[in-house]
Design an enzyme around this catalytic site. Structure first.
Site, PDB file in Angstrom:
ATOM      1  N   GLN A 169       1.141  -1.217   0.156  1.00  0.00           N
ATOM      2  CA  GLN A 169       0.036   0.005  -0.119  1.00  0.00           C
ATOM      3  C   GLN A 169       0.677   1.378  -0.017  1.00  0.00           C
ATOM      4  O   GLN A 169       1.752   1.376   0.691  1.00  0.00           O
ATOM      5  CB  GLN A 169      -0.866  -0.093   1.286  1.00  0.00           C
ATOM      6  N   SER A 224      -0.074   6.336   3.263  1.00  0.00           N
ATOM      7  CA  SER A 224       0.205   7.155   4.300  1.00  0.00           C
ATOM      8  C   SER A 224       1.428   8.225   3.909  1.00  0.00           C
ATOM      9  O   SER A 224       2.199   7.503   2.976  1.00  0.00           O
ATOM     10  CB  SER A 224       0.525   6.476   5.543  1.00  0.00           C
ATOM     11  N   SER A 249       4.225  -1.140   4.433  1.00  0.00           N
ATOM     12  CA  SER A 249       4.807  -2.532   4.734  1.00  0.00           C
ATOM     13  C   SER A 249       5.427  -3.452   3.638  1.00  0.00           C
ATOM     14  O   SER A 249       4.616  -3.762   2.695  1.00  0.00           O
ATOM     15  CB  SER A 249       3.572  -3.452   5.491  1.00  0.00           C
ATOM     16  N   GLU A 260      -9.862  -4.635   5.546  1.00  0.00           N
ATOM     17  CA  GLU A 260      -8.972  -4.828   6.683  1.00  0.00           C
ATOM     18  C   GLU A 260      -9.428  -5.122   7.963  1.00  0.00           C
ATOM     19  O   GLU A 260      -9.176  -5.863   8.901  1.00  0.00           O
ATOM     20  CB  GLU A 260      -7.775  -3.449   6.887  1.00  0.00           C
ATOM     21  N   GLU A 306      -6.636   7.153  19.668  1.00  0.00           N
ATOM     22  CA  GLU A 306      -7.180   8.374  19.591  1.00  0.00           C
ATOM     23  C   GLU A 306      -8.486   8.508  18.908  1.00  0.00           C
ATOM     24  O   GLU A 306      -9.543   8.790  18.784  1.00  0.00           O
ATOM     25  CB  GLU A 306      -6.442   9.313  19.812  1.00  0.00           C
TER      26      GLU A 306
END
Lengths: 396, 422
Positions: free
Chosen positions: B151, B154, B186, B269, B392
């Site tokens: 992927q 990010s 990853s 996921e 969070e």
């Protein structure tokens, strides 16, 4: 039972669907007969008991007969459905002797092989009689050493005492609904043997003194026995086994009640957070408030499914009950207290008032946390039942 | 029944094998064919949360898992609920979860994150969005793990706020030119392809101006740099893209549909069967440690042991309940956020208990078996409060989507991306 095995067991019990209609029936009853005003009125009355309310719950709804076979006067279904009832009633805090009478007394008597108890059992199941159990003196997680009542088999010569009759001396504390019970199952000791006896509440040798409790929705009493006539209904190894089984089931039933109460606490907190405006916006937009609610749901959702699995295990996989019972009682007790505290906190100053209902939930949470043993005690019991008793010594 | 309705590809016909028969066949096949890989030749315990293997050992592990995936595919045990024309068997959901459990019993489930991402996240995403040619080639390659795909989501400036991503894809004739930087990919150092999210319309609000692409990891301009994490290994990479040329055939979905592609991948996921199994320490190992070192009589340790056991059982029960509910067609919404937090809590409770039992043996190697090895769990566990959605963010998701609490005011959602301060 660990992760993979727990999953396998859970899948088996979840494959059995919940009996439809029970939850809705209790919810409908609650909407009519367990409103906040009703709960307050009964809780703040001197006795904490309302006979009309009990009649509606046990008589009309048949709550005391759930999980009891029809041939014994019950309405059938199983412990899983009884847990649903406990959960739904737990969300209302309705004061009632259901825990004492159905979960404790009925479970005790239905395990005693003595035919003479049948009429009493049927009357309890119908709600015509209210029963309770006197376990011991300390209110801690029950052990045989906790018993404070000695049992003497009555001599045949004593007038008015039947065969299997006996006399009780001593006392028991923390007896749920002791002041309104028509019959009591008393755990006593006869010489070295654990003994279960049935006592009629009007016996002259029995005196009951209500204990002041922080939770007005669940009353407790000290019970004193002085040469009190009773009927022996179980003794020795079978008595020990009965007490153990009943307390495990009571732990699961109480855990279900705690799930219901915690859900109501979360609902109240979330509703308030959506509607209370400070600093120009609903307080539910503040992360601290948001996250506090999320933390409650985290433990509550895990509790809900674990209690459901445990309740179904009672009906379908009873060999798993000794491990699941202390596990759910410990977790749900802490979870409920956290939810009740969060409810008070999120409501701010209002949460700390007597008038607002959050305090009733907090007191039920604190009280039910202690009932049948604290989380610490249940975790100890859990480890012992997993074969890890405290005398383990390693190679070191 | 309206005319022109195509029969659903997963319709069950009278020749469908029964679940029992299927399980018997699957069990027999696994017994005959499965060779659970042992990555570690040391005789110490393996409680790694993130791997810490040499490049060669990791490559060998990936190759072994890819071969296993191909063997399963050839035998008909992959993508059971996919339509036959997509490479599946058209079986209902219970077959998939049953086979997953069986595979786990044999210790043969996929474990390397790159292989899992390729097979469980990207292949099904392509099935949803890809054009016919992409399905025929890339989707099948990824489903069989013949080609591996990481992927590229990010970025240093777009972690929790993924939609703020800045990697730019500009039109160049019929194709595209891509420049930017990705992070936390990853297994990118082993991947053949990357599923890239890039900004194609900076004048649109952030969610609307993103497009997805497949990037060949050996394309000119692609540079992969493994990142070393605090637990010691290098499971993740930075990926630099400098004027990488992509044909339009490599675009996945429509221009501007990239966010939907991203959400679909992240949705898979959440749905995938308990990928947390086998990561880090377990109740069994914690119990063994307590017994071996004589902590079984300590009251405080006993409370911690009971808590770890309780959490393990509850996590397992909720996973089972979720599977039953999903199979019955219930939409679990953001329940995955609850389950992730439950798992992170278990990791933390194990860390605390083990630290108490080991003392300094956790932090300095005494040479004794099953002591210093626990640092892999304790250090690795730190990462999962952050990876896969921080605690969070998960709590906010739970509060907003499961409890309905009002969202915070967000300044940047509806203004053009290129006007948002960064």
């Amino acid at each position: 039972m660990t992760g993979v095995l727990a999953g396998r067991i859970a899948r088996r019990v979840f494959a059995v669907p919940e009996e439809p209609g029970v939850r809705e029936a209790v919810a409908q009853f609650a909407a009519r007969d367990a409103t906040h005003d009703t709960v307050r009125r009964i809780a703040e009355s001197p006795s904490g008991f309302d006979r009309d309310s009990w009649q509606a719950l046990a008589g009309e709804l048949g709550a005391a007969g759930i999980g009891v076979p029809e041939e014994c006067g019950g309405v059938g279904m199983g412990f899983a459905e009884l847990a649903v009832v406990m959960e739904e009633l737990g969300s209302t805090l309705l004061p009632s002797p259901l825990l004492a009478s159905r979960v404790l007394a009925v479970e005790m008597l239905s395990r005693c092989a003595v035919p003479e108890v049948r009429p009493t059992l049927r009357a309890l199941v119908a709600g015509d009689l209210i029963g309770t159990v006197a376990f011991g003196t300390s209110g801690r997680r029950w052990r045989p050493e906790d018993v404070g009542v000695s049992v003497r088999p009555a001599e045949r010569a004593v007038v008015g005492v039947e065969p299997m009759g006996c006399l009780l001396d001593g006392e028991a504390s923390y007896v749920l609904d002791g002041a309104i019970a028509d019959v009591l199952v008393v755990v006593g000791v006869d010489g070295g043997s654990l003994t279960l006896c049935l006592v009629v509440g009007t016996e002259p040798g029995l005196s009951v003194r209500p204990m002041e409790t922080i939770d007005l929705t669940r009353r407790q009493a000290k019970v004193r026995f002085e040469r009190c006539r009773a009927r022996m209904i179980a003794r020795g190894a079978s008595a020990v086994e009965i007490v153990g089984q009943v307390l495990d089931r009571a732990a699961i039933a109480l855990a279900a009640e705690q799930v219901g109460g915690a859900q109501r606490c979360l609902d109240m907190a979330v509703a308030y957070a959506k509607q209370r405006v400070q600093f120009g916006r609903p307080i539910g937009t503040f992360q601290a408030v948001k996250h506090a609610c999320a933390d409650v749901l985290l433990e509550l959702d895990a509790a809900r499914w674990t209690v459901r699995a445990a309740a179904r295990a009672v009906d379908h996989l009873p060999q798993e009950v000794p491990v699941l019972a202390p596990l759910v009682k410990a977790h749900c007790s802490q979870m409920y207290e956290s939810a009740a505290r969060a409810c008070v906190q999120i409501h701010g100053g209002i949460g700390f008032t007597w008038e607002f209902s959050a305090q009733l939930y907090l007191k039920r949470a604190l009280s039910s946390k202690a009932l049948f043993g604290t989380p610490r005690e249940h975790r100890e019991a859990l480890l012992n039942r997993l074969g890890l008793d405290s005398t383990q010594r390693g190679e070191r | 029944m309206s005319e022109g309705t195509l029969a659903a590809p997963t319709a069950v016909d009278e020749h469908t094998i029964s679940l029992t028969e299927f399980l018997n066949e699957a069990r027999a096949w696994l017994e005959a064919n499965c060779q659970p890989h042992t990555e570690d030749t040391s005789d110490d315990i393996d409680v790694q949360v993130f791997r810490n293997l040499s490049h060669e050992r990791e490559e060998a592990l990936i190759r072994a898992e890819a071969q296993w995936q191909q063997a399963k595919l050839a035998a008909g045990y992959v993508a059971l609920d996919w339509a036959v024309e997509d490479g599946g068997r058209g079986l209902a959901a219970p077959y998939t979860s049953a086979f997953d459990r069986l595979e786990a019993e044999f210790g043969a489930q996929l474990s390397h994150e790159l292989v899992l991402v390729t097979v469980k996240l990207i292949a099904p995403t392509l099935r949803r969005f890809a054009r016919p040619e992409q399905r025929q080639v890339h989707m099948r390659d990824f489903l069989s793990a013949t080609q591996l795909c990481c992927q590229l989501f990010s970025e240093p400036g777009a972690g929790s706020d993924l939609a703020a991503l800045a990697t730019r894809a500009r039109r160049d004739g019929d194709g595209w030119v891509v420049t930017g930087q990705k992070v936390w990919s990853s297994g990118a150092q082993f991947a053949d392809w990357g599923l890239l999210l890039a900004r194609t319309a900076p004048e649109q609000p952030k969610h609307a101006g993103i497009t997805a692409f497949l990037v060949p990891m050996d394309a000119p301009g692609v540079r992969v740099r493994p990142l070393r994490q605090l637990s010691g290994g290098s499971s993740f990479c930075e990926v630099f893209l400098d004027d990488v040329l992509l044909t339009d055939e490599l675009r996945v979905g429509e221009p501007g549909q990239g966010w939907a592609v991203a959400m679909t991948t992240l949705g898979f996921e959440r749905e995938s069967s308990d990928g947390s199994a086998g990561i880090g320490g377990s109740w069994e190992l914690v119990r063994e440690l307590a017994l071996r070192d004589g902590h079984g009589g300590d009251a405080v340790i006993r409370q911690g042991l009971a808590q770890v056991y309780t959490r393990t059982v509850m996590n397992s029960i909720t996973a089972a309940a979720d599977a039953v509910r999903r199979a019955e067609g219930e939409d679990l919404g953001a329940t995955g956020s609850l389950r992730k937090l439950q798992w992170v809590r278990l990791l933390a409770e194990i860390s605390d208990l083990v630290a108490e039992m080991l003392g300094a043996e956790l932090t300095a190697d005494s040479g004794r078996r099953a002591t210093f090895a626990w640092r892999d769990h304790v250090l690795g566990a730190v990462g999962y409060s952050i990876a896969g959605g921080t605690d969070e963010v998960q709590r906010s998701i739970i509060a907003e989507r499961l409890l309905g609490l009002p969202a915070e005011r967000r300044e940047d959602k509806s203004i053009p991306w290129n006007e948002v301060p960064r």
